[in-house]
Design a protein around this motif. Sequence first.
Motif, PDB file in Angstrom:
ATOM      1  N   TYR A 140      24.769 -18.585 -18.915  1.00  0.00           N
ATOM      2  CA  TYR A 140      25.978 -18.846 -18.153  1.00  0.00           C
ATOM      3  C   TYR A 140      26.787 -17.568 -17.959  1.00  0.00           C
ATOM      4  CZ  TYR A 140      25.233 -23.828 -19.037  1.00  0.00           C
ATOM      5  OH  TYR A 140      24.711 -25.093 -19.087  1.00  0.00           O
ATOM      6  N   ASP A 141      26.696 -16.629 -18.897  1.00  0.00           N
ATOM      7  CA  ASP A 141      27.460 -15.389 -18.780  1.00  0.00           C
ATOM      8  C   ASP A 141      26.745 -14.429 -17.839  1.00  0.00           C
ATOM      9  OD1 ASP A 141      25.299 -14.544 -20.335  1.00  0.00           O
ATOM     10  OD2 ASP A 141      26.531 -13.160 -21.508  1.00  0.00           O
ATOM     11  N   ILE A 161      27.501 -23.079 -25.983  1.00  0.00           N
ATOM     12  CA  ILE A 161      27.170 -23.384 -24.598  1.00  0.00           C
ATOM     13  C   ILE A 161      26.426 -24.713 -24.590  1.00  0.00           C
ATOM     14  CG2 ILE A 161      27.216 -21.051 -23.677  1.00  0.00           C
ATOM     15  CD1 ILE A 161      24.253 -20.816 -24.122  1.00  0.00           C
ATOM     16  N   CYS A 251      32.633 -12.559 -25.062  1.00  0.00           N
ATOM     17  CA  CYS A 251      32.481 -13.306 -23.816  1.00  0.00           C
ATOM     18  C   CYS A 251      32.558 -12.367 -22.617  1.00  0.00           C
ATOM     19  CB  CYS A 251      33.524 -14.411 -23.709  1.00  0.00           C
ATOM     20  SG  CYS A 251      35.218 -13.855 -23.929  1.00  0.00           S
ATOM     21  N   GLY A 254      33.970 -13.893 -16.667  1.00  0.00           N
ATOM     22  CA  GLY A 254      33.989 -15.076 -15.819  1.00  0.00           C
ATOM     23  C   GLY A 254      33.462 -14.848 -14.417  1.00  0.00           C
ATOM     24  N   ALA A 256      34.491 -18.792 -15.437  1.00  0.00           N
ATOM     25  CA  ALA A 256      33.910 -19.722 -16.400  1.00  0.00           C
ATOM     26  C   ALA A 256      33.134 -20.838 -15.707  1.00  0.00           C
ATOM     27  CB  ALA A 256      35.012 -20.342 -17.250  1.00  0.00           C
ATOM     28  N   GLY A 261      29.634 -23.334 -20.166  1.00  0.00           N
ATOM     29  CA  GLY A 261      29.517 -21.998 -20.731  1.00  0.00           C
ATOM     30  C   GLY A 261      30.663 -21.583 -21.610  1.00  0.00           C
ATOM     31  N   ASP A 262      31.632 -22.490 -21.856  1.00  0.00           N
ATOM     32  CA  ASP A 262      32.866 -22.079 -22.546  1.00  0.00           C
ATOM     33  C   ASP A 262      33.383 -23.123 -23.522  1.00  0.00           C
ATOM     34  OD1 ASP A 262      33.656 -24.030 -20.723  1.00  0.00           O
ATOM     35  OD2 ASP A 262      35.535 -23.005 -20.222  1.00  0.00           O
ATOM     36  N   SER A 274      36.661 -27.436 -23.094  1.00  0.00           N
ATOM     37  CA  SER A 274      36.417 -26.233 -22.311  1.00  0.00           C
ATOM     38  C   SER A 274      37.527 -25.232 -22.592  1.00  0.00           C
ATOM     39  CB  SER A 274      36.382 -26.585 -20.827  1.00  0.00           C
ATOM     40  OG  SER A 274      36.632 -25.445 -20.027  1.00  0.00           O
ATOM     41  N   TYR A 284      36.480 -17.338 -18.998  1.00  0.00           N
ATOM     42  CA  TYR A 284      35.314 -16.609 -19.493  1.00  0.00           C
ATOM     43  C   TYR A 284      34.161 -17.554 -19.846  1.00  0.00           C
ATOM     44  CZ  TYR A 284      39.342 -13.579 -20.712  1.00  0.00           C
ATOM     45  OH  TYR A 284      40.513 -12.875 -20.712  1.00  0.00           O
ATOM     46  N   ASN A 285      32.963 -16.964 -19.980  1.00  0.00           N
ATOM     47  CA  ASN A 285      31.803 -17.636 -20.572  1.00  0.00           C
ATOM     48  C   ASN A 285      31.419 -16.887 -21.843  1.00  0.00           C
ATOM     49  OD1 ASN A 285      31.076 -19.551 -18.288  1.00  0.00           O
ATOM     50  ND2 ASN A 285      30.978 -17.587 -17.226  1.00  0.00           N
ATOM     51  N   TRP A 286      30.925 -17.606 -22.821  1.00  0.00           N
ATOM     52  CA  TRP A 286      30.496 -16.959 -24.063  1.00  0.00           C
ATOM     53  C   TRP A 286      29.306 -16.047 -23.816  1.00  0.00           C
ATOM     54  CZ3 TRP A 286      34.267 -17.410 -27.175  1.00  0.00           C
ATOM     55  CH2 TRP A 286      34.969 -18.602 -27.327  1.00  0.00           C
TER      56      TRP A 286
END
Length: 333
Positions: A140-141, A161, A251, A254, A256, A261-262, A274, A284-286
Amino acid sequence: MKLNKIFPIILVIAMFTGVALIGCKKIELVRISKTQTGTAIIIDQNTAKMNGSVIDLGENGIDDHGFCYSSSTLSPTKSDLFISKGAATILGDFSAVIFGLNPNTNYHFRSYIYDGTEIKYGDVASFTTPGSGGGFWLKYDDGNNYTGIGLTDGSNFDYAIRFPVQALTNYDGYRISKVRFYPKEAANYHVEVYEGSGSPTLVYYEAVSNPILNTWNEYSPTNAYYIDSDTEVWVGFWVTSYVMGTYPAGCDDGPAIAGAGDMISFDDGVTWESMYTGNNRLNYNWNLEVYVTNQKGVEVKLDNNSFSQNEKLANTIKRKSAAGRLTSAIEMK
């Protein structure tokens, strides 16, 4: 005689006054809604993440926005395949993950918006899904670290995630072989796997020894864990023993993939939310990615997929819940 001299002057003044009135006519300015297509990130042979932006909301706002895509049409419209993100109320980036794509296929896509009267499109972009034989990062990131996340009081927290069932169709029976993560600062990190939707159940737990800070780490779980494509799976970490005011969980910047993903938990994985939904500044996404291996031993780097297991590990660790306010290093600056 005086009247004759005055009349032309009055006439001239009237003529210029008329011109002035016409020259000052109000011009109506109308805002026009606009979208821009971004790039696509290939997740695996059946999955891609499309990116776009809302540039202007227009006069009446945006009732719907999303992406349309096609493998046979050069300029896809909503008459082709599309995915909707619903109404848009703010400017900025948006994205969507598309499942069920065909391997080794070229797709054209573009963002769209609907302002209640007209559908408007961004420019056309394209991507090609890989064939069935290669290995790829699924995530996802965006693969880059941007900041770190922590709680202001240094409390324990879980981050993960989430892989919905539709992401697992092509990975039934695959084994998890590695988890990749980005520890920003000193803490105790414990890899976790949860199963189920809503309030998932912890089924795998293992401490990670001596991670290297401020870089990507790959960890291979000790015990076998296999994908069950009928079960939603979450992969993440429990973070403990970090210094208050530090931000251990890495992270990206983004946008996100909210709800996937978060995901974060403040009560030992009992309830999840979320990160972006809880605080829209944390878009953001991890930095968290997963590898799986199929029955033939071919590695596939996974991030929009997941697993299940033959042998579930009972977790006997009792973990103290701790609440705290979620912050990032970027937010605190």
